[in-house]
Design a protein around this motif. Structure first.
Motif, PDB file in Angstrom:
ATOM      1  N   UNK A 178       8.087  12.255   3.655  1.00 13.99           N
ATOM      2  CA  UNK A 178       9.527  12.439   3.526  1.00 13.99           C
ATOM      3  C   UNK A 178      10.159  11.728   4.706  1.00 13.99           C
ATOM      4  N   UNK A 179      11.496  11.725   4.755  1.00 13.39           N
ATOM      5  CA  UNK A 179      12.180  11.049   5.852  1.00 13.39           C
ATOM      6  C   UNK A 179      12.458   9.590   5.543  1.00 13.39           C
ATOM      7  N   UNK A 180      12.628   8.798   6.593  1.00 10.47           N
ATOM      8  CA  UNK A 180      13.053   7.397   6.454  1.00 10.47           C
ATOM      9  C   UNK A 180      11.875   6.490   6.116  1.00 10.47           C
ATOM     10  N   UNK A 181      12.086   5.619   5.112  1.00  8.66           N
ATOM     11  CA  UNK A 181      11.021   4.714   4.666  1.00  8.66           C
ATOM     12  C   UNK A 181      11.550   3.293   4.535  1.00  8.66           C
ATOM     13  N   UNK A 182      10.658   2.344   4.759  1.00  9.14           N
ATOM     14  CA  UNK A 182      10.964   0.921   4.609  1.00  9.14           C
ATOM     15  C   UNK A 182      10.140   0.355   3.451  1.00  9.14           C
ATOM     16  N   UNK A 183      10.625  -0.742   2.823  1.00 10.00           N
ATOM     17  CA  UNK A 183       9.824  -1.357   1.756  1.00 10.00           C
ATOM     18  C   UNK A 183       8.383  -1.608   2.218  1.00 10.00           C
ATOM     19  N   UNK A 184       7.472  -1.360   1.299  1.00 11.02           N
ATOM     20  CA  UNK A 184       6.015  -1.478   1.451  1.00 11.02           C
ATOM     21  C   UNK A 184       5.390  -0.283   2.179  1.00 11.02           C
ATOM     22  N   UNK A 185       6.188   0.631   2.681  1.00  9.54           N
ATOM     23  CA  UNK A 185       5.598   1.846   3.265  1.00  9.54           C
ATOM     24  C   UNK A 185       4.938   2.680   2.164  1.00  9.54           C
TER      25      UNK A 185
ATOM     26  N   UNK B 154      -6.502   8.576   5.653  1.00  9.53           N
ATOM     27  CA  UNK B 154      -6.442   9.944   5.128  1.00  9.53           C
ATOM     28  C   UNK B 154      -7.657  10.238   4.242  1.00  9.53           C
ATOM     29  N   UNK B 155      -7.966   9.271   3.357  1.00 10.95           N
ATOM     30  CA  UNK B 155      -9.097   9.465   2.446  1.00 10.95           C
ATOM     31  C   UNK B 155     -10.396   9.568   3.243  1.00 10.95           C
TER      32      UNK B 155
ATOM     33  N   UNK C 207       4.536  14.889   5.133  1.00  8.36           N
ATOM     34  CA  UNK C 207       4.634  14.414   6.513  1.00  8.36           C
ATOM     35  C   UNK C 207       5.846  13.491   6.683  1.00  8.36           C
ATOM     36  N   UNK C 208       6.357  13.439   7.901  1.00  4.64           N
ATOM     37  CA  UNK C 208       7.475  12.520   8.159  1.00  4.64           C
ATOM     38  C   UNK C 208       7.067  11.378   9.087  1.00  4.64           C
ATOM     39  N   UNK C 209       5.754  11.219   9.242  1.00  8.49           N
ATOM     40  CA  UNK C 209       5.217  10.113  10.045  1.00  8.49           C
ATOM     41  C   UNK C 209       4.554   9.119   9.103  1.00  8.49           C
ATOM     42  N   UNK C 210       4.301   7.872   9.552  1.00  7.61           N
ATOM     43  CA  UNK C 210       3.720   6.889   8.637  1.00  7.61           C
ATOM     44  C   UNK C 210       2.453   7.407   7.947  1.00  7.61           C
TER      45      UNK C 210
END
Lengths: 142, 78
Positions: free
Chosen positions: A86-93, A15-16, A6-9
């Protein structure tokens, strides 16, 4: 038996919970082993501001399916799931979620561990980190 | 038909494109495909996939195949 890229948060605990709600394994399962990998703000002694995860659509899903099915053959597990960003990520994501459900913890731990370790060497993802010195591709496992 | 070639990550950037087409009659193996499109030697540790499955450089390729070249993978976390 569930693979998503996925490319969303990624919200691992949702999810679990959502996955468990669709299952009919209540009573059969004594152990749920969940691994969540998150993004660090450093790598190899350098501050990392953000990251882009590139992947090979279709091959990624195929490889993750193969890895999960291998785990299900090696150990007695009721269900397994993988969700990968996938895609753009920030620390702690959160980057990746691996979960395995089994009658007993030993099987769940082993299967979960197998999936995350195999994923890191076989699933076609590549990290490009944004550091103070510009962008760099991560060339080896960290 | 032809062979579709795909490049990812650092290899894509180095070659300046993400995709190419190769005439299948000009190549027999995945290594031939690289020689045909890249113009530089295959970088060490490059991984190859034919039709989205890992392959060796010598693997035979044919019309309609998708051949991909990419660096060692770095997914997951921690």
């Amino acid at each position: 038996m569930s693979v998503r890229v996925i490319d969303t948060p990624l919200e691992p605990w949702r999810e679990v919970a959502a996955f468990e709600a669709t299952q009919k394994f209540a009573g059969k399962v004594g152990a749920a082993c969940v691994f969540v990998g998150t993004m660090r703000d450093y790598n190899q002694d350098t501050t990392v501001r953000s990251m882009v995860l590139e992947h090979y659509p279709a091959m990624t899903e195929r490889e993750l399916e193969a890895i999960g099915n291998e785990a299900a053959r090696k150990w007695t597990i009721e269900k397994w799931m993988v969700v990968h960003r996938h895609g753009a990520l920030q620390p702690s994501d959160p980057i990746v979620l691996v979960a395995a459900w089994s009658g007993h913890r030993e099987q769940a731990f082993a299967a979960c561990r197998y999936i995350i370790e195999a994923l890191k060497t076989r699933a076609p993802f590549w990290k490009q980190e944004q550091t103070e010195n510009g962008a760099r591709w991560v060339e080896r496992q960290t | 038909m032809a062979i579709t070639v795909r490049f990812f990550a650092g290899i894509r950037e180095r070659l300046g494109r993400n995709q190419a087409q190769v005439d299948a009659s000009a190549v027999a193996s995945a290594a031939d495909v690289w020689r045909e499109v890249a113009g530089v030697p295959l970088p060490p540790n490059t991984l190859i996939a034919v039709n989205q499955e890992y392959a060796q450089p010598g693997q035979a390729v044919r019309d309609g195949d998708e051949v991909a070249f990419f660096p060692p993978v770095t997914g997951g976390a921690a």
